[in-house]
Design a protein around this motif. Sequence first.
Motif, PDB file in Angstrom:
ATOM      1  N   PHE A   1      72.150  13.670  40.505  1.00 13.56           N
ATOM      2  CA  PHE A   1      73.499  14.115  40.137  1.00 13.56           C
ATOM      3  C   PHE A   1      73.442  15.485  39.475  1.00 13.56           C
ATOM      4  O   PHE A   1      74.228  16.380  39.799  1.00 13.56           O
ATOM      5  CB  PHE A   1      74.142  13.095  39.194  1.00 13.56           C
ATOM      6  CG  PHE A   1      75.459  13.550  38.622  1.00 13.56           C
ATOM      7  CD1 PHE A   1      76.645  13.315  39.307  1.00 13.56           C
ATOM      8  CD2 PHE A   1      75.517  14.221  37.406  1.00 13.56           C
ATOM      9  CE1 PHE A   1      77.871  13.749  38.786  1.00 13.56           C
ATOM     10  CE2 PHE A   1      76.735  14.662  36.888  1.00 13.56           C
ATOM     11  CZ  PHE A   1      77.906  14.414  37.582  1.00 13.56           C
ATOM     12  N   MET A   2      72.530  15.666  38.529  1.00 10.45           N
ATOM     13  CA  MET A   2      72.459  16.936  37.811  1.00 10.45           C
ATOM     14  C   MET A   2      71.970  18.068  38.708  1.00 10.45           C
ATOM     15  O   MET A   2      72.331  19.232  38.502  1.00 10.45           O
ATOM     16  CB  MET A   2      71.558  16.803  36.584  1.00 10.45           C
ATOM     17  CG  MET A   2      72.137  15.926  35.472  1.00 10.45           C
ATOM     18  SD  MET A   2      73.830  16.377  34.954  1.00 10.45           S
ATOM     19  CE  MET A   2      73.646  18.117  34.544  1.00 10.45           C
ATOM     20  N   GLU A   3      71.159  17.754  39.713  1.00  8.63           N
ATOM     21  CA  GLU A   3      70.751  18.782  40.670  1.00  8.63           C
ATOM     22  C   GLU A   3      71.978  19.315  41.419  1.00  8.63           C
ATOM     23  O   GLU A   3      72.104  20.529  41.636  1.00  8.63           O
ATOM     24  CB  GLU A   3      69.740  18.208  41.666  1.00  8.63           C
ATOM     25  CG  GLU A   3      68.357  17.991  41.073  1.00  8.63           C
ATOM     26  CD  GLU A   3      67.412  17.299  42.018  1.00  8.63           C
ATOM     27  OE1 GLU A   3      66.187  17.360  41.788  1.00  8.63           O
ATOM     28  OE2 GLU A   3      67.882  16.668  43.000  1.00  8.63           O
ATOM     29  N   ILE A   4      72.878  18.418  41.806  1.00  6.39           N
ATOM     30  CA  ILE A   4      74.113  18.830  42.479  1.00  6.39           C
ATOM     31  C   ILE A   4      74.990  19.634  41.525  1.00  6.39           C
ATOM     32  O   ILE A   4      75.527  20.688  41.882  1.00  6.39           O
ATOM     33  CB  ILE A   4      74.866  17.592  43.008  1.00  6.39           C
ATOM     34  CG1 ILE A   4      74.080  16.962  44.158  1.00  6.39           C
ATOM     35  CG2 ILE A   4      76.278  17.960  43.454  1.00  6.39           C
ATOM     36  CD1 ILE A   4      74.657  15.654  44.650  1.00  6.39           C
ATOM     37  N   TRP A   5      75.127  19.133  40.290  1.00  5.49           N
ATOM     38  CA  TRP A   5      75.965  19.829  39.308  1.00  5.49           C
ATOM     39  C   TRP A   5      75.469  21.258  39.090  1.00  5.49           C
ATOM     40  O   TRP A   5      76.242  22.217  39.140  1.00  5.49           O
ATOM     41  CB  TRP A   5      75.979  19.064  37.988  1.00  5.49           C
ATOM     42  CG  TRP A   5      76.681  19.816  36.891  1.00  5.49           C
ATOM     43  CD1 TRP A   5      76.118  20.661  35.974  1.00  5.49           C
ATOM     44  CD2 TRP A   5      78.090  19.830  36.627  1.00  5.49           C
ATOM     45  NE1 TRP A   5      77.077  21.182  35.137  1.00  5.49           N
ATOM     46  CE2 TRP A   5      78.302  20.688  35.522  1.00  5.49           C
ATOM     47  CE3 TRP A   5      79.179  19.182  37.205  1.00  5.49           C
ATOM     48  CZ2 TRP A   5      79.559  20.931  34.988  1.00  5.49           C
ATOM     49  CZ3 TRP A   5      80.445  19.421  36.668  1.00  5.49           C
ATOM     50  CH2 TRP A   5      80.628  20.285  35.581  1.00  5.49           C
TER      51      TRP A   5
END
Length: 307
Positions: A115-119
């Motif tokens: 998720f944080m990679e996408i964010w």
Amino acid sequence: MAEGSAAFDGFLAKYTGDLTSAQFMEVWDHFDKDGNGFIEGKELDDFFRELARQKGGKDEQPSDQEISDMREAIMLKFDDNKDGRISMNEMSSILPMEESFLLLFRQQVGTSVEFMEIWRKYDADCSGYIESEELRSFLTDLLSKAGKDVTEDKLAEYVETILKIFDTNEDGKLDLKELSKLLPVKENFLTQFQGSRVSREEFDKIFAHYDKDKSGTIEDSELCGLLKDLMEHGEKDQADWLGNDSLGFIKGLLGWLQKLKARLTNKELDAKVLEENKELLLKICDIDKDGRLSKDELAMLLCDAEL
């Protein structure tokens, strides 16, 4: 093949024509009990019956023969490896494109690190928000990856739909918490440790999970993913299982640890707060000041005893 296709199209027109993605996911989650993203065997029959009930109620239900024909048509259409299982992505083809595109988001993130990679990728200006153009960029990549070709007008409509559903404060952009509703992680990894101290064995599991690239350190999106899970878990009883005061560290370090624990357990998920917590965590635990955490450094926060 034509006969199977006719059964497929006929069932959809009669029983699932107005089905929404929300109704689909409610039924899917009920039958995909183990959460592996597949439905198989007799569950398929029950799945189709419940879908039909969602649309038409009890008055108009498919016959056993219709259910059997639909299952055979679905398997013929999608079960290429003949394992008797159908994935959520495949099954979502029964929805109109306007509804099925929302389901794509359910399959993008398995962990908070992902998720944080996408964010971090799509919050291109590091504003702490995914604004409409950044959301458009994300959606373009997502649809392309799924092999779905849409017009510019349709893409703009999808962006507008997402903001209408998930932009709860109506500011025209998605904050971290709003995006987490659009891209839900299957399960917070830390919930399995709820109510207990973190032992050496448990800590090894935690470190291995967040060290996605297996570099031996936790950094960047990995560290943000850990903090996201800590902050979300902190709304419950996180303070009970973060490392205690008997670690033998100097009093000043213990004071910093307590300050960080208080922030993790009392702050809502927010990009700015998450970044502040990251800086504080590195200030406390990053002994060699390389901007990442080794096992020994992270153990300061999470472990019940020195490693």
